[in-house]
Design a protein around this motif. Structure first.
Motif, PDB file in Angstrom:
ATOM      1  N   THR A 159      45.753   6.985   0.657  1.00  0.00           N
ATOM      2  CA  THR A 159      44.313   6.922   0.900  1.00  0.00           C
ATOM      3  C   THR A 159      43.785   5.519   0.659  1.00  0.00           C
ATOM      4  OG1 THR A 159      44.104   9.243   0.201  1.00  0.00           O
ATOM      5  CG2 THR A 159      42.100   7.931   0.247  1.00  0.00           C
ATOM      6  N   LEU A 160      44.282   4.859  -0.423  1.00  0.00           N
ATOM      7  CA  LEU A 160      43.835   3.498  -0.708  1.00  0.00           C
ATOM      8  C   LEU A 160      44.284   2.537   0.393  1.00  0.00           C
ATOM      9  CD1 LEU A 160      44.517   3.316  -4.565  1.00  0.00           C
ATOM     10  CD2 LEU A 160      42.301   3.441  -3.419  1.00  0.00           C
ATOM     11  N   ILE A 161      45.543   2.672   0.831  1.00  0.00           N
ATOM     12  CA  ILE A 161      46.045   1.791   1.898  1.00  0.00           C
ATOM     13  C   ILE A 161      45.239   1.987   3.171  1.00  0.00           C
ATOM     14  CG2 ILE A 161      48.027   1.339   3.389  1.00  0.00           C
ATOM     15  CD1 ILE A 161      49.807   2.012   0.982  1.00  0.00           C
ATOM     16  N   VAL A 221      42.994  -0.858   5.046  1.00  0.00           N
ATOM     17  CA  VAL A 221      43.203  -1.240   6.441  1.00  0.00           C
ATOM     18  C   VAL A 221      41.918  -1.076   7.235  1.00  0.00           C
ATOM     19  CG1 VAL A 221      44.427  -0.609   8.550  1.00  0.00           C
ATOM     20  CG2 VAL A 221      45.666  -0.750   6.393  1.00  0.00           C
ATOM     21  N   ILE A 222      41.230   0.040   7.016  1.00  0.00           N
ATOM     22  CA  ILE A 222      39.972   0.265   7.746  1.00  0.00           C
ATOM     23  C   ILE A 222      38.941  -0.783   7.368  1.00  0.00           C
ATOM     24  CG2 ILE A 222      38.031   1.881   7.982  1.00  0.00           C
ATOM     25  CD1 ILE A 222      40.031   4.147   7.680  1.00  0.00           C
ATOM     26  N   GLY A 223      38.883  -1.170   6.066  1.00  0.00           N
ATOM     27  CA  GLY A 223      37.921  -2.193   5.647  1.00  0.00           C
ATOM     28  C   GLY A 223      38.234  -3.540   6.267  1.00  0.00           C
ATOM     29  N   ILE A 224      39.529  -3.942   6.276  1.00  0.00           N
ATOM     30  CA  ILE A 224      39.906  -5.232   6.862  1.00  0.00           C
ATOM     31  C   ILE A 224      39.595  -5.245   8.350  1.00  0.00           C
ATOM     32  CG2 ILE A 224      41.880  -6.709   7.382  1.00  0.00           C
ATOM     33  CD1 ILE A 224      43.082  -5.791   4.706  1.00  0.00           C
ATOM     34  N   ILE A 267      35.893  -5.686   8.828  1.00  0.00           N
ATOM     35  CA  ILE A 267      35.464  -7.090   8.590  1.00  0.00           C
ATOM     36  C   ILE A 267      35.836  -7.974   9.759  1.00  0.00           C
ATOM     37  CG2 ILE A 267      35.840  -9.089   7.090  1.00  0.00           C
ATOM     38  CD1 ILE A 267      36.163  -7.106   4.760  1.00  0.00           C
ATOM     39  N   LEU A 268      37.082  -7.853  10.274  1.00  0.00           N
ATOM     40  CA  LEU A 268      37.503  -8.664  11.426  1.00  0.00           C
ATOM     41  C   LEU A 268      36.663  -8.393  12.658  1.00  0.00           C
ATOM     42  CD1 LEU A 268      41.402  -8.412  11.020  1.00  0.00           C
ATOM     43  CD2 LEU A 268      39.920 -10.389  10.501  1.00  0.00           C
ATOM     44  N   LEU A 269      36.334  -7.158  12.876  1.00  0.00           N
ATOM     45  CA  LEU A 269      35.460  -6.827  14.026  1.00  0.00           C
ATOM     46  C   LEU A 269      34.089  -7.447  13.869  1.00  0.00           C
ATOM     47  CD1 LEU A 269      36.385  -3.077  14.655  1.00  0.00           C
ATOM     48  CD2 LEU A 269      36.854  -5.012  16.155  1.00  0.00           C
TER      49      LEU A 269
END
Length: 265
Positions: A245-247, A251-254, A257-259
């Motif tokens: 869940t943390l991974i 990944v979703i947060g990164i 941010i990139l988007l």
């Protein structure tokens, strides 16, 4: 006669005299039992009529006015008659029970199987009659006591109403209002009792469910303590789920941010 001969065949002339005496003793007991049963039957019929007429007499007394001169047996006289007849019937039942016990002793002492079977059949008939009379007496007595208590209650209520109506300056309209208010209070009490009953049933149900949940939890803890390998496996599975869940969250947060950076630049 055949029973006496069967008993006499085993012991000669003296045995025949003893068998005849025993037969006379048995017939004596049967005669006493039949006499007591007849007396009980008549007493129970009179007792039942007394109990049946009690409520009718009280109803007539309640409706009786000053112009009615019909002689009636008042409640206290009927109560005394009831107590007297109840004592007499109980004494007769006790005597009949004693006669049946004597018949049972005589039956047990009979040595001839065929004679013993006939005596047992006769004794059982007398016992059934005694049981029926006892049941009828207790039933009639209970009914009389219930009717007497109900009539006493109704009589006291009737007297209270009459004394209230005969008071000075009593307004009938006010009386009706008081009666309606009393009925409303009774209905409110009944609704409150029903609500309390529902609440108590709900509480018991919740308590039962809580007990079941505690039992399930204790069983699960017992299983976990009994099988430590399974417990550790479950813990590792939970840790792996948290890590995944943390991974996935990282990944979703990164990616988010990139988007955003790509959209602004």
């Amino acid at each position: 006669m055949a029973a006496g001969a069967a008993v006499g065949g085993g012991g000669g002339g003296g045995g025949g005299s003893s068998g005849s005496s025993s037969s006379n003793y048995w017939e004596d007991l049967r005669k006493q039992a039949r006499q007591l049963e007849n007396e009980l039957d008549l007493k129970l019929v009179s007792f039942s009529k007394l109990c049946t007429s009690y409520s009718h007499t009280n109803c007539r007394e309640g409706r009786r006015d000053s112009s009615d001169t019909t002689p009636l047996l008042n409640g206290s006289s009927q109560d005394r008659m009831f107590e007297t007849m109840a004592v007499e019937i109980e004494q007769l039942l006790g005597k009949l029970t004693g006669i049946n016990d004597k018949m049972a002793e005589y039956t047990n002492s009979a040595g001839v199987p065929s004679l013993n079977a006939a005596l047992m059949h006769t004794l059982q008939r007398h016992r059934d009659i005694l049981q029926d009379y006892t049941h009828e007496f207790h039933k009639t007595k209970s009914n009389f006591i219930a009717v007497r208590e109900r009539e006493n209650l109704m009589g006291s209520v009737r007297k209270d109403i009459e004394s209230y109506k005969s008071g000075c300056g009593v307004n009938n309209r006010r009386t009706e209002l008081f009666l309606k208010e009393h009925e409303h209070l009774r209905n409110s009490d009944r609704l409150i009792e029903e609500t309390i009953s529902i609440a108590m049933a709900t509480k018991e149900n919740m308590t039962s469910q809580r007990g079941m949940m505690k039992s399930i939890q204790s069983k699960m803890n017992t299983l976990a303590n009994r099988f430590p390998a399974v417990n550790s496996l479950i813990q590792r599975i939970n840790l792996r789920k948290r890590r995944d869940t943390l991974i996935l969250g990282g990944v979703i947060g990164i990616c988010t941010i990139l988007l955003l950076l790509y959209a602004f630049h």
